[in-house]
Write an enzyme that holds these catalytic residues in place. Structure first.
Site, PDB file in Angstrom:
ATOM      1  N   TYR A  19      -7.233  13.614 -11.395  1.00 48.43           N
ATOM      2  CA  TYR A  19      -7.872  12.767 -12.404  1.00 48.43           C
ATOM      3  C   TYR A  19      -9.060  13.508 -13.011  1.00 48.43           C
ATOM      4  CZ  TYR A  19     -10.260   8.495 -14.148  1.00 48.43           C
ATOM      5  OH  TYR A  19     -10.886   7.544 -14.909  1.00 48.43           O
ATOM      6  N   LYS A  60      -4.072  12.891 -14.753  1.00 46.34           N
ATOM      7  CA  LYS A  60      -4.596  11.826 -15.608  1.00 46.34           C
ATOM      8  C   LYS A  60      -5.727  12.454 -16.406  1.00 46.34           C
ATOM      9  CE  LYS A  60      -6.954   7.369 -15.727  1.00 46.34           C
ATOM     10  NZ  LYS A  60      -7.642   6.302 -14.959  1.00 46.34           N
TER      11      LYS A  60
END
Length: 343
Positions: free
Chosen positions: A172, A200
């Site tokens: 992320y 992400k």
């Protein structure tokens, strides 16, 4: 001498780890600890960063949580992030965190992929939480880069490699929260792991295209950019906040082909949600819809009365039938909200 420098790749390695990689991790055994492959995670197009509801004493409201999860599943959401930023994992003890992951797997793991946010700015904590998350059955882990007490690029690689060995992982990247971008050089290095499901990415669609052109799976972390990311820049899908509220519309946005009309229609809601730091807008909206109790764990507080009135108008414009829950949307008075500091 505690550490040796591997001159071939320039990274520090302990002499013990050079002989037995991650010898200290109980997860390293001949048994299969997780039966979900990274390939299964890579195919998910719509993942909701699910909200965690509370009772008046600040404990989890599992009845409301289960109802919210069922709404996600019924509307075609394929995966959930449990205890992410949106789910306020940073306000949980690790016991609460792992319990909620286990509860989600136990109740819904056969219908939806459960991705536990077991990241930390401490590698030790990230290892321990990830080990526990996979032990209770989560399908994949979400890992952020170490924040606040940031590290070097070599340190980022070592941090991610320490957790990637345990199971399918989404990295992320959200520099606005961590204060440090994860550059492509780091992603390219850790992508060599078979457990690397993808990224992400919150930096933007140009970064997403850079990765997808090279075969790295990416989910947009920005709801306002996810339509273009999906249909113009190669993103597999989105890890969404907005899908807590309108999961059916977000599924249509990710599955139904290019749809600039729907994307434009959703923009007022998305812009409203992120005027204050997430999850303040989402918490307020779900309370107004009657899906969760109007309870906030501090330091989060509800949006102002004027913004709550604005949300009622947004719901009317989009259509109440497109939102989760069955009650009429309410403005709610200030004194209807409960703020909990000790829980």
């Amino acid at each position: 001498m505690l550490f040796l420098l591997n001159r071939r790749n320039g990274r520090w390695r302990s002499p013990e780890a050079a002989i037995i990689p991650n010898f200290h991790l109980p997860m390293r055994s001949l048994e299969v600890k997780n039966r979900t492959s990274a390939e299964e995670i890579k195919s998910l197009r719509l993942i909701t960063a699910v909200k965690t509801p509370y009772l008046p004493d600040g404990r989890f409201d599992l009845e409301a949580y289960d109802a919210l999860m069922n709404m996600q599943i019924m509307n075609g959401v394929e995966g959930v992030i449990v205890g992410g930023t949106t789910g306020e994992g940073h306000l949980m003890s690790w016991d609460e965190h792992i319990m909620l992951i286990g509860h989600t797997v136990n109740c819904f793991g056969g219908s939806i992929k459960v991705i536990g946010n077991t990241g930390s700015n401490s590698t030790r904590e990230a290892i321990h939480a990830t080990e526990q998350g996979f032990a209770v059955g989560m399908h994949a882990a979400l890992h952020i880069n170490p924040y606040y007490g940031k590290t070097s690029l070599e340190g980022l690689v070592s941090h991610f490699e320490a957790v990637l060995s345990m199971g399918p992982t989404i990295v992320y990247n959200v520099p606005s929260r961590t204060g440090q971008d994860i550059p492509p050089s780091v992603i390219h290095t850790v992508s060599q792991s078979a457990n690397m499901a993808g990224v992400k990415e919150c930096v933007g669609n140009d970064r997403i295209k850079e990765y997808t052109d090279e075969g790295v799976v990416v989910w947009s972390g920005n709801d306002d950019q996810c339509h273009d990311a999906r249909w113009g820049y190669g993103a597999t899908g989105v890890i969404s906040v907005t899908s807590n509220l309108v999961p059916g519309l977000m599924r249509e946005l990710m599955f139904g082909g290019k749809n600039t009309c729907l994307n434009k229609k959703l923009m007022p809601l998305i812009e409203w949600l992120f005027r204050e730091p997430n999850p303040i807008g989402l918490n307020t909206a779900l309370a107004q819809l009657g899906v969760v109790r109007p309870i906030f764990r501090l330091p989060y507080v509800p949006l102002s009365l004027a913004k709550r009135v604005e949300f009622v108008e947004i719901v009317k414009q989009l259509g109440r039938e497109n939102f989760v829950g069955e009650r009429d949307v309410q403005v709610l008075d200030d004194d209807e909200f409960i703020l909990v500091g000790r829980y």
